[in-house]
Structure formats: C-alpha cells, structure tokens
Design an enzyme around this catalytic site. Structure first.
Site, PDB file in Angstrom:
ATOM      1  N   GLY A 173      -9.414  -3.797   3.361  1.00 42.21           N
ATOM      2  CA  GLY A 173     -10.080  -2.341   3.787  1.00 42.21           C
ATOM      3  C   GLY A 173      -9.795  -1.639   4.614  1.00 42.21           C
ATOM      4  CB  SER A 203      -4.813  -2.393   2.258  1.00 43.37           C
ATOM      5  OG  SER A 203      -5.595  -2.184   2.943  1.00 43.37           O
TER       6      SER A 203
HETATM    7  P1  PGA Z   1      -9.129  -4.210  -0.301  1.00 41.40           P
HETATM    8  O1  PGA Z   1      -9.958  -5.979  -0.026  1.00 41.40           O
HETATM    9  O2  PGA Z   1      -8.074  -4.251  -1.499  1.00 41.40           O
HETATM   10  O3  PGA Z   1      -9.953  -3.037  -0.758  1.00 41.40           O
HETATM   11  O4  PGA Z   1      -8.231  -4.556   0.626  1.00 41.40           O
HETATM   12  C1  PGA Z   1      -9.608  -6.696  -0.828  1.00 41.40           C
HETATM   13  C2  PGA Z   1     -10.072  -8.025  -1.004  1.00 41.40           C
HETATM   14  O5  PGA Z   1     -11.427  -7.875   0.033  1.00 41.40           O
HETATM   15  O6  PGA Z   1     -10.412  -8.551  -1.998  1.00 41.40           O
END
Ligand code: PGA
Length: 245
Positions: A173, A203
């Site tokens: 995130g 991400s």
């Molecule tokens: P993100 O989350 O792609 O938003 O970084 C990945 C996850 O927590 O599984």
C-alpha cells in the site's frame, strides 16, 4: 508460457453493487481477450459479506476469503470457520496477511493453525510472509521469512496444496514495490524450502508487473490497491503477457 496466479485482495473495500459492476467489467474484458485466461488462475479475495454475491457474479472464476478461524465451531464471537467458507463456494483463503499479523496481533503459530485448518477442510491457504523495513535494514529478511514460513507449514500434511505470498510489509500500500531482484531473491529462497507456487505482493501495478512476473521464482501477484478496478487488475496481467511474445 508459465502459469500466472493473478490474485486480488480487496481488503475492507467494495460493496454489493460495486462487486457486481467490477465482475461485469472483468468478465467482459476477458471475453474480449480470451487469451488472457490461458494459463492464468484468477481469484478475488473479498470481504466475508461479499462472498455470496461474488461467487455468483464471478462464475466461472474463483472467489476467496481474506481470513478464517483456526477453530471448527463454537463460542468464538466474530469468527468465520473454514466449513462456513466452503459452504459459500470458497476454495482459497489468505492467511497471515501482514495486516492481520500487525494490526490484530496474529502470531506465526496462529497462522500455522489457520493454514492447517484450511487444508483439513479442503481449502487452499495462501500463506503470507514478509519482513518489516526495520528487519530488512537490519539484514534479517531471510531469517524472518524462514521463521514465518516454517511456523506456517509445519502442521501441514505432506501432500497439502498451498501457496506462499511474499509481501514485504514496507511495500504494501505504499506505492513502493520491492525491486524485481530483491523480490526474486526472497521468492527463490522460499521456493527452495517449500516448492509450492510463490506470489509477490506489495504495490504491484500495471507498470511493474512485467518485470516482477518475469522473475523465475515469481508465479504471480497478490494485488491490493490495483485489484479494485477491473481494468487495472487485468492490465497487470496484460502488460506482463505483452513482454512474453
Ligand atoms: P497493495 O497490497 O497491492 O495495495 O500494496 C497488497 C496486499 O496487501 O496484499
């Protein structure tokens, strides 16, 4: 062409109506480009309240849950059992996501119990492991991964089917994915120990999927933010596939 797991983790997002419109866009996009479904395993991990709707809307694609109880039934207010998930048509469950470990204090031991409960009930666990930034900077990444991994799989029977998602906590995130080299190093380490499919998460987006998914030890992605919009989710696979031709 290697098989790619494109797994979307919606976390605590979406509603009944946005689930329906996401599914419509998703299925339409795959009808238009059926080649994307070849050698791909899709799954969206939705909040408990959306499972019933999502199972209907995403057919024939899979719907997963984001958590499960380590117990069978009884006085565990607020919990949902493996059996209940199965009844709803779920066959894959995320266990040990770093948000569960860090916000709700789930231990590696508990994660191991949850994974074992999944397998016992015919569900496939997607076991998440990952180091914090502090642990990475202290050079402890592989030590942390080994500890989380061993605790998560030690109670599984020999022939159990499961997946591992390597999700560095600092990459989730934040918009800051691990470099393909760093992700590959850890995923290769995991694969050597367990020889099961290994996903990278943290991400993942259309602009970095080609490089990440091209790594020999990475079998796909567990995708949070970019899995909330059908066209972004599919573009993650598309951009990787375009580099394979
Ligand atoms: P993100 O989350 O792609 O938003 O970084 C990945 C996850 O927590 O599984």
């Amino acid at each position: 062409m290697k098989k790619i797991y494109l797994y979307g983790n919606w976390k605590m997002n979406m509603s009944l109506s946005s689930t329906a419109s996401f599914a419509q866009d998703f299925l339409q996009a795959l009808r238009e480009e059926a080649a994307l479904t070849e050698n791909t395993e899709f799954c969206v991990f939705v909040p408990f309240t959306l499972i019933h709707k999502a199972v209907q809307e995403f057919r024939p694609f899979a719907v997963g849950a984001q958590n499960v109880s380590e117990y069978d039934s009884g006085a565990y207010t607020g919990e949902v059992s493996a059996d209940m998930l199965k009844e709803l048509g779920v066959n894959t469950v995320i266990v040990g996501h770093s948000e569960r470990r860090h916000i709700y204090g789930e231990s590696s031991q508990q994660v191991g119990d949850k994974a074992a409960k999944c397998v016992e009930n015919g569900l496939v666990p997607v076991i998440c492991v990952g180091e914090t930034l502090e642990e990475r900077e202290a050079g402890k990444t592989l030590e942390v991964i080994r500890e989380q991994l061993d605790a998560a799989v030690e109670k599984l029977p020999d022939k159990a089917r499961y997946l591992i998602a390597y999700e560095p906590v600092w990459a989730i995130g934040t918009g800051r994915a691990a470099s393909a080299q760093d992700a590959e190093e850890v995923c290769a380490f995991i694969k050597q120990r367990v020889n099961e499919p290994v996903l990278y998460g943290g991400s993942v987006k259309p602009s970095n999927s080609a490089e990440l998914f091209s790594q020999p030890s990475i079998d796909g992605g567990l995708i949070g933010g970019a899995s909330l919009v059908a066209k972004d989710f599919i573009a993650i696979l598309k951009n990787y596939r375009n580099t394979c031709v």
